[in-house]
Design a protein around this motif. Structure first.
Motif, mmCIF file in Angstrom:
data_model
loop_
_atom_site.group_PDB
_atom_site.id
_atom_site.type_symbol
_atom_site.label_atom_id
_atom_site.label_comp_id
_atom_site.label_asym_id
_atom_site.label_seq_id
_atom_site.Cartn_x
_atom_site.Cartn_y
_atom_site.Cartn_z
ATOM 1 N N GLY A 146 0.809 -1.212 0.000
ATOM 2 C CA GLY A 146 0.000 0.000 0.000
ATOM 3 C C GLY A 146 0.837 1.252 0.000
ATOM 4 N N TRP A 147 2.112 1.104 0.275
ATOM 5 C CA TRP A 147 2.981 2.271 0.271
ATOM 6 C C TRP A 147 3.295 2.646 -1.164
ATOM 7 N N GLN A 148 3.104 3.911 -1.480
ATOM 8 C CA GLN A 148 3.243 4.318 -2.879
ATOM 9 C C GLN A 148 4.521 5.090 -3.142
ATOM 10 N N GLN A 149 4.941 5.046 -4.380
ATOM 11 C CA GLN A 149 5.985 5.934 -4.883
ATOM 12 C C GLN A 149 7.339 5.740 -4.206
ATOM 13 N N GLY A 150 7.497 4.647 -3.471
ATOM 14 C CA GLY A 150 8.788 4.448 -2.821
ATOM 15 C C GLY A 150 9.182 5.639 -1.993
ATOM 16 N N SER A 151 8.201 6.170 -1.289
ATOM 17 C CA SER A 151 8.438 7.444 -0.615
ATOM 18 C C SER A 151 9.036 7.277 0.774
ATOM 19 N N TRP A 152 9.620 6.148 1.031
ATOM 20 C CA TRP A 152 10.310 5.994 2.309
ATOM 21 C C TRP A 152 11.489 6.953 2.346
ATOM 22 N N LEU A 153 11.762 7.499 3.505
ATOM 23 C CA LEU A 153 12.797 8.518 3.580
ATOM 24 C C LEU A 153 13.999 8.067 4.416
ATOM 25 N N TYR A 154 15.116 8.582 3.994
ATOM 26 C CA TYR A 154 16.383 8.213 4.638
ATOM 27 C C TYR A 154 17.122 9.471 5.068
ATOM 28 N N HIS A 155 17.886 9.351 6.134
ATOM 29 C CA HIS A 155 18.682 10.472 6.628
ATOM 30 C C HIS A 155 19.816 9.890 7.448
ATOM 31 N N CYS A 156 20.936 10.549 7.454
ATOM 32 C CA CYS A 156 22.093 10.065 8.217
ATOM 33 C C CYS A 156 22.381 8.594 7.898
ATOM 34 N N ASP A 157 22.279 8.248 6.617
ATOM 35 C CA ASP A 157 22.563 6.889 6.158
ATOM 36 C C ASP A 157 21.697 5.829 6.815
ATOM 37 N N ASP A 158 20.493 6.218 7.205
ATOM 38 C CA ASP A 158 19.612 5.261 7.853
ATOM 39 C C ASP A 158 18.172 5.555 7.456
ATOM 40 N N GLY A 159 17.325 4.553 7.599
ATOM 41 C CA GLY A 159 15.917 4.778 7.333
ATOM 42 C C GLY A 159 15.307 5.601 8.454
ATOM 43 N N ALA A 160 14.461 6.534 8.090
ATOM 44 C CA ALA A 160 13.844 7.397 9.100
ATOM 45 C C ALA A 160 12.633 6.716 9.719
ATOM 46 N N ALA A 161 12.255 7.168 10.884
ATOM 47 C CA ALA A 161 11.057 6.654 11.550
ATOM 48 C C ALA A 161 9.830 7.319 10.947
ATOM 49 N N PHE A 162 8.822 6.530 10.649
ATOM 50 C CA PHE A 162 7.580 7.052 10.093
ATOM 51 C C PHE A 162 6.675 7.508 11.223
ATOM 52 N N LEU A 163 6.335 8.787 11.232
ATOM 53 C CA LEU A 163 5.514 9.325 12.321
ATOM 54 C C LEU A 163 4.033 9.269 11.999
ATOM 55 N N GLY A 164 3.718 9.212 10.688
ATOM 56 C CA GLY A 164 2.310 9.125 10.314
ATOM 57 C C GLY A 164 1.930 10.145 9.274
ATOM 58 N N PRO A 165 0.684 10.084 8.808
ATOM 59 C CA PRO A 165 0.206 11.078 7.846
ATOM 60 C C PRO A 165 0.153 12.445 8.511
ATOM 61 N N ALA A 166 0.343 13.474 7.716
ATOM 62 C CA ALA A 166 0.396 14.812 8.281
ATOM 63 C C ALA A 166 -0.269 15.826 7.359
ATOM 64 N N GLY A 167 -0.927 16.793 7.967
ATOM 65 C CA GLY A 167 -1.452 17.931 7.246
ATOM 66 C C GLY A 167 -0.526 19.120 7.481
ATOM 67 N N TYR A 168 -0.940 20.258 6.969
ATOM 68 C CA TYR A 168 -0.093 21.433 7.085
ATOM 69 C C TYR A 168 0.205 21.790 8.544
ATOM 70 N N HIS A 169 -0.793 21.632 9.397
ATOM 71 C CA HIS A 169 -0.607 21.997 10.809
ATOM 72 C C HIS A 169 0.460 21.138 11.477
ATOM 73 N N GLU A 170 0.447 19.856 11.147
ATOM 74 C CA GLU A 170 1.449 18.962 11.723
ATOM 75 C C GLU A 170 2.841 19.303 11.180
ATOM 76 N N LEU A 171 2.869 19.640 9.895
ATOM 77 C CA LEU A 171 4.159 19.917 9.262
ATOM 78 C C LEU A 171 4.780 21.213 9.768
ATOM 79 N N GLU A 172 3.929 22.129 10.210
ATOM 80 C CA GLU A 172 4.454 23.407 10.704
ATOM 81 C C GLU A 172 5.420 23.205 11.862
ATOM 82 N N ALA A 173 5.265 22.118 12.590
ATOM 83 C CA ALA A 173 6.166 21.836 13.701
ATOM 84 C C ALA A 173 7.520 21.335 13.209
ATOM 85 N N TYR A 174 7.588 21.039 11.928
ATOM 86 C CA TYR A 174 8.830 20.528 11.330
ATOM 87 C C TYR A 174 9.191 21.349 10.101
ATOM 88 N N PRO A 175 9.745 22.534 10.317
ATOM 89 C CA PRO A 175 10.037 23.436 9.189
ATOM 90 C C PRO A 175 10.927 22.793 8.138
#
Ligand SMILES: [Zn+2]
Length: 114
Positions: free
Chosen positions: A32-61
Motif C-alpha cells: 500500500g505504500w506508494q511511490q517508494g516514498s520511504w525517507l532516509y537520513h544520516c545513512d539510515d531509514g527514518a522513523a515514520f511518524l504518520g500522515p500529516a497535514g499542514y498543521h502537523e508539518l508546521e512543527a517541522y520546518p
C-alpha cells in the motif's frame, strides 16, 4: 504512534531510488505504500511518524522545506506549492507523510501524488 520499519534501514546511502523503490515494493510491510516514498537520513531509514497535514508539518520546518524543494524539482511554481502545502490534510487528500531521523531528529516529509 511511532512505527519503525526495520526492514528498510539497511539500505546504504547512495543506492539509486529505483532500487530502493523495488525493495520497498517487495517488502510485505510496505504493502500500500506508494511511490517508494520511504525517507532516509544520516545513512539510515527514518522513523515514520504518520500522515500529516499542514498543521502537523508546521512543527517541522525542515520537512516543509523538503516538500518545497521536491516540488521545485517537479517544476511547480512557488505559489502552486504554497497552495498545495496549505491544502494538506492529515485525514484527507492530499496527504503528506511525516518522518523523523532517528539520529539527528530532523523532520522529513514526502507526499502522496496519487
Ligand atoms: Zn539525520
Amino acid at each position: 504512534m511511532l512505527a519503525v520499519f526495520s526492514d528498510a534501514v539497511d539500505v546504504p546511502d547512495g543506492v539509486p531510488l529505483p532500487v530502493v523503490e523495488e525493495i520497498t515494493r517487495r517488502t510485505p510491510g510496505f504493502a500500500g505504500w506508494q511511490q517508494g516514498s520511504w525517507l532516509y537520513h544520516c545513512d539510515d531509514g527514518a522513523a515514520f511518524l504518520g500522515p500529516a497535514g499542514y498543521h502537523e508539518l508546521e512543527a517541522y520546518p525542515e520537512a516543509l522545506a523538503m516538500l518545497r524543494i521536491d516540488h521545485q524539482r517537479y517544476g511547480w511554481a512557488p505559489s502552486e506549492t504554497e497552495h498545495f502545502l496549505r491544502a494538506l490534510d492529515r485525514a484527507g487528500e492530499p496527504t503528506a507523510y511525516l518522518f523523523r531521523c532517528l539520529h539527528c531528529g530532523t523532520g522529513l516529509a514526502s507526499w502522496d501524488v496519487g
